[in-house]
Design a protein around this motif. Sequence first.
Motif, PDB file in Angstrom:
ATOM      1  N   LEU A  53      -0.851  11.923  -5.922  1.00  0.00           N
ATOM      2  CA  LEU A  53      -1.316  10.629  -6.434  1.00  0.00           C
ATOM      3  C   LEU A  53      -0.823   9.499  -5.531  1.00  0.00           C
ATOM      4  O   LEU A  53      -1.575   8.571  -5.214  1.00  0.00           O
ATOM      5  N   MET A  54       0.417   9.572  -5.084  1.00  0.00           N
ATOM      6  CA  MET A  54       0.971   8.546  -4.211  1.00  0.00           C
ATOM      7  C   MET A  54       0.225   8.502  -2.869  1.00  0.00           C
ATOM      8  O   MET A  54       0.002   7.427  -2.319  1.00  0.00           O
ATOM      9  N   LEU A  55      -0.185   9.650  -2.376  1.00  0.00           N
ATOM     10  CA  LEU A  55      -0.957   9.707  -1.134  1.00  0.00           C
ATOM     11  C   LEU A  55      -2.317   9.033  -1.318  1.00  0.00           C
ATOM     12  O   LEU A  55      -2.755   8.245  -0.471  1.00  0.00           O
ATOM     13  N   VAL A  56      -2.991   9.317  -2.428  1.00  0.00           N
ATOM     14  CA  VAL A  56      -4.288   8.698  -2.724  1.00  0.00           C
ATOM     15  C   VAL A  56      -4.125   7.177  -2.830  1.00  0.00           C
ATOM     16  O   VAL A  56      -4.930   6.413  -2.274  1.00  0.00           O
ATOM     17  N   LEU A  57      -3.077   6.721  -3.517  1.00  0.00           N
ATOM     18  CA  LEU A  57      -2.843   5.286  -3.648  1.00  0.00           C
ATOM     19  C   LEU A  57      -2.567   4.644  -2.290  1.00  0.00           C
ATOM     20  O   LEU A  57      -3.049   3.539  -2.008  1.00  0.00           O
ATOM     21  N   LYS A  66      -5.509  -5.251   4.796  1.00  0.00           N
ATOM     22  CA  LYS A  66      -4.670  -5.016   5.972  1.00  0.00           C
ATOM     23  C   LYS A  66      -3.197  -5.196   5.592  1.00  0.00           C
ATOM     24  O   LYS A  66      -2.879  -5.848   4.610  1.00  0.00           O
ATOM     25  N   GLY A  67      -2.338  -4.594   6.401  1.00  0.00           N
ATOM     26  CA  GLY A  67      -0.907  -4.707   6.155  1.00  0.00           C
ATOM     27  C   GLY A  67      -0.303  -3.362   5.794  1.00  0.00           C
ATOM     28  O   GLY A  67      -1.004  -2.359   5.689  1.00  0.00           O
ATOM     29  N   PRO A  68       1.003  -3.344   5.574  1.00  0.00           N
ATOM     30  CA  PRO A  68       1.687  -2.085   5.260  1.00  0.00           C
ATOM     31  C   PRO A  68       1.341  -1.584   3.858  1.00  0.00           C
ATOM     32  O   PRO A  68       0.921  -2.355   2.998  1.00  0.00           O
ATOM     33  N   VAL A  69       1.539  -0.307   3.647  1.00  0.00           N
ATOM     34  CA  VAL A  69       1.282   0.295   2.334  1.00  0.00           C
ATOM     35  C   VAL A  69       2.390  -0.068   1.356  1.00  0.00           C
ATOM     36  O   VAL A  69       2.137  -0.353   0.191  1.00  0.00           O
ATOM     37  N   LEU A  70       3.619  -0.074   1.848  1.00  0.00           N
ATOM     38  CA  LEU A  70       4.770  -0.357   0.985  1.00  0.00           C
ATOM     39  C   LEU A  70       5.205  -1.810   1.080  1.00  0.00           C
ATOM     40  O   LEU A  70       5.208  -2.405   2.161  1.00  0.00           O
ATOM     41  N   PHE A  71       5.582  -2.343  -0.051  1.00  0.00           N
ATOM     42  CA  PHE A  71       6.208  -3.652  -0.141  1.00  0.00           C
ATOM     43  C   PHE A  71       7.702  -3.401  -0.256  1.00  0.00           C
ATOM     44  O   PHE A  71       8.146  -2.621  -1.094  1.00  0.00           O
ATOM     45  N   LYS A  72       8.482  -4.024   0.613  1.00  0.00           N
ATOM     46  CA  LYS A  72       9.934  -3.864   0.595  1.00  0.00           C
ATOM     47  C   LYS A  72      10.553  -5.215   0.291  1.00  0.00           C
ATOM     48  O   LYS A  72      10.148  -6.227   0.866  1.00  0.00           O
ATOM     49  N   PHE A  88       4.499  -0.033  -4.016  1.00  0.00           N
ATOM     50  CA  PHE A  88       3.218  -0.095  -3.327  1.00  0.00           C
ATOM     51  C   PHE A  88       2.811  -1.565  -3.263  1.00  0.00           C
ATOM     52  O   PHE A  88       2.981  -2.303  -4.227  1.00  0.00           O
ATOM     53  N   ARG A  89       2.273  -1.971  -2.130  1.00  0.00           N
ATOM     54  CA  ARG A  89       1.871  -3.365  -1.960  1.00  0.00           C
ATOM     55  C   ARG A  89       0.645  -3.635  -2.821  1.00  0.00           C
ATOM     56  O   ARG A  89      -0.393  -3.017  -2.662  1.00  0.00           O
ATOM     57  N   SER A  90       0.774  -4.589  -3.719  1.00  0.00           N
ATOM     58  CA  SER A  90      -0.330  -4.944  -4.605  1.00  0.00           C
ATOM     59  C   SER A  90      -0.852  -6.348  -4.314  1.00  0.00           C
ATOM     60  O   SER A  90      -1.785  -6.798  -4.961  1.00  0.00           O
ATOM     61  N   MET A  91      -0.239  -7.018  -3.354  1.00  0.00           N
ATOM     62  CA  MET A  91      -0.660  -8.365  -2.985  1.00  0.00           C
ATOM     63  C   MET A  91      -1.004  -8.394  -1.507  1.00  0.00           C
ATOM     64  O   MET A  91      -0.592  -7.519  -0.753  1.00  0.00           O
ATOM     65  N   SER A  92      -1.745  -9.404  -1.108  1.00  0.00           N
ATOM     66  CA  SER A  92      -2.100  -9.528   0.306  1.00  0.00           C
ATOM     67  C   SER A  92      -0.830  -9.705   1.136  1.00  0.00           C
ATOM     68  O   SER A  92       0.211 -10.126   0.637  1.00  0.00           O
ATOM     69  N   ASP A  93      -0.956  -9.382   2.405  1.00  0.00           N
ATOM     70  CA  ASP A  93       0.208  -9.389   3.294  1.00  0.00           C
ATOM     71  C   ASP A  93       0.775 -10.790   3.511  1.00  0.00           C
ATOM     72  O   ASP A  93       1.933 -10.945   3.864  1.00  0.00           O
ATOM     73  N   ASP A  94      -0.012 -11.832   3.261  1.00  0.00           N
ATOM     74  CA  ASP A  94       0.467 -13.198   3.484  1.00  0.00           C
ATOM     75  C   ASP A  94       1.139 -13.808   2.247  1.00  0.00           C
ATOM     76  O   ASP A  94       1.517 -14.975   2.263  1.00  0.00           O
ATOM     77  N   THR A 112      -4.541  -8.001  -4.600  1.00  0.00           N
ATOM     78  CA  THR A 112      -5.682  -7.281  -4.018  1.00  0.00           C
ATOM     79  C   THR A 112      -6.444  -6.538  -5.117  1.00  0.00           C
ATOM     80  O   THR A 112      -5.977  -6.420  -6.250  1.00  0.00           O
ATOM     81  N   ARG A 113      -7.619  -5.998  -4.765  1.00  0.00           N
ATOM     82  CA  ARG A 113      -8.409  -5.220  -5.741  1.00  0.00           C
ATOM     83  C   ARG A 113      -7.619  -3.998  -6.206  1.00  0.00           C
ATOM     84  O   ARG A 113      -7.551  -3.705  -7.399  1.00  0.00           O
ATOM     85  N   SER A 114      -7.045  -3.274  -5.263  1.00  0.00           N
ATOM     86  CA  SER A 114      -6.257  -2.093  -5.641  1.00  0.00           C
ATOM     87  C   SER A 114      -5.019  -2.516  -6.422  1.00  0.00           C
ATOM     88  O   SER A 114      -4.571  -1.821  -7.333  1.00  0.00           O
ATOM     89  N   GLY A 115      -4.482  -3.678  -6.070  1.00  0.00           N
ATOM     90  CA  GLY A 115      -3.281  -4.174  -6.733  1.00  0.00           C
ATOM     91  C   GLY A 115      -3.485  -4.482  -8.200  1.00  0.00           C
ATOM     92  O   GLY A 115      -2.575  -4.291  -9.014  1.00  0.00           O
ATOM     93  N   ARG A 116      -4.675  -4.947  -8.564  1.00  0.00           N
ATOM     94  CA  ARG A 116      -4.946  -5.245  -9.979  1.00  0.00           C
ATOM     95  C   ARG A 116      -4.760  -4.019 -10.854  1.00  0.00           C
ATOM     96  O   ARG A 116      -4.081  -4.065 -11.874  1.00  0.00           O
ATOM     97  N   LEU A 117      -5.359  -2.909 -10.438  1.00  0.00           N
ATOM     98  CA  LEU A 117      -5.242  -1.684 -11.227  1.00  0.00           C
ATOM     99  C   LEU A 117      -3.811  -1.135 -11.189  1.00  0.00           C
ATOM    100  O   LEU A 117      -3.282  -0.719 -12.215  1.00  0.00           O
ATOM    101  N   MET A 118      -3.208  -1.159 -10.000  1.00  0.00           N
ATOM    102  CA  MET A 118      -1.846  -0.623  -9.893  1.00  0.00           C
ATOM    103  C   MET A 118      -0.863  -1.418 -10.739  1.00  0.00           C
ATOM    104  O   MET A 118       0.017  -0.841 -11.377  1.00  0.00           O
ATOM    105  N   ARG A 119      -1.003  -2.733 -10.776  1.00  0.00           N
ATOM    106  CA  ARG A 119      -0.102  -3.551 -11.592  1.00  0.00           C
ATOM    107  C   ARG A 119      -0.346  -3.324 -13.084  1.00  0.00           C
ATOM    108  O   ARG A 119       0.593  -3.265 -13.865  1.00  0.00           O
ATOM    109  N   LYS A 120      -1.611  -3.198 -13.451  1.00  0.00           N
ATOM    110  CA  LYS A 120      -1.955  -3.000 -14.862  1.00  0.00           C
ATOM    111  C   LYS A 120      -1.389  -1.682 -15.389  1.00  0.00           C
ATOM    112  O   LYS A 120      -0.974  -1.581 -16.541  1.00  0.00           O
TER     113      LYS A 120
END
Length: 170
Positions: A53-57, A66-72, A88-94, A112-120
Amino acid sequence: MVVLGYEKQGGGTKTQLPTSDEGVRINQIYRTTIKRIFDAFFGVLLLICLSPLMLVLAIWIKLDSKGPVLFKQERVGRNGKRFTIYKFRSMSDDAPHQMAISEFDAALSYITRSGRLMRKTSLDELPQLVNVVKGEMSFIGPRPLIPKWGMKLLVGNEIVGKQSCFTKSR
């Protein structure tokens, strides 16, 4: 007369409550040993089971923006010790990095679009299992703080706080 934690009284036995020193010792053993074994065992187990699942995400995040997959982000843990938390990065890189989302102006514009679902669904927090396995966080308890707040977290670093078990803050 007290024998091995029991008080003898006229033919019967009565259970003696542990003294405060015994209670403190038991709590220390739980916090330092039992809780750590639990965290390490289940952290590794969950990382293995959830890695597909983490690989798919990770692929979805990379395709979505654009940007890294992980937010640190640097956090303050027990006794003021700093460590890097992974999500996992759920916001834009900026988006601003060292601040809470509640401090953003127009925070929703950064998600981001993916971030909405991941945060929810809290899927953005799965990489924190790495922090648990490394011993920087635990599964249950208060969340580590952002250093900017200038507060020291005097208790442990955990993924789920007591109030989080019953409410959703997003």
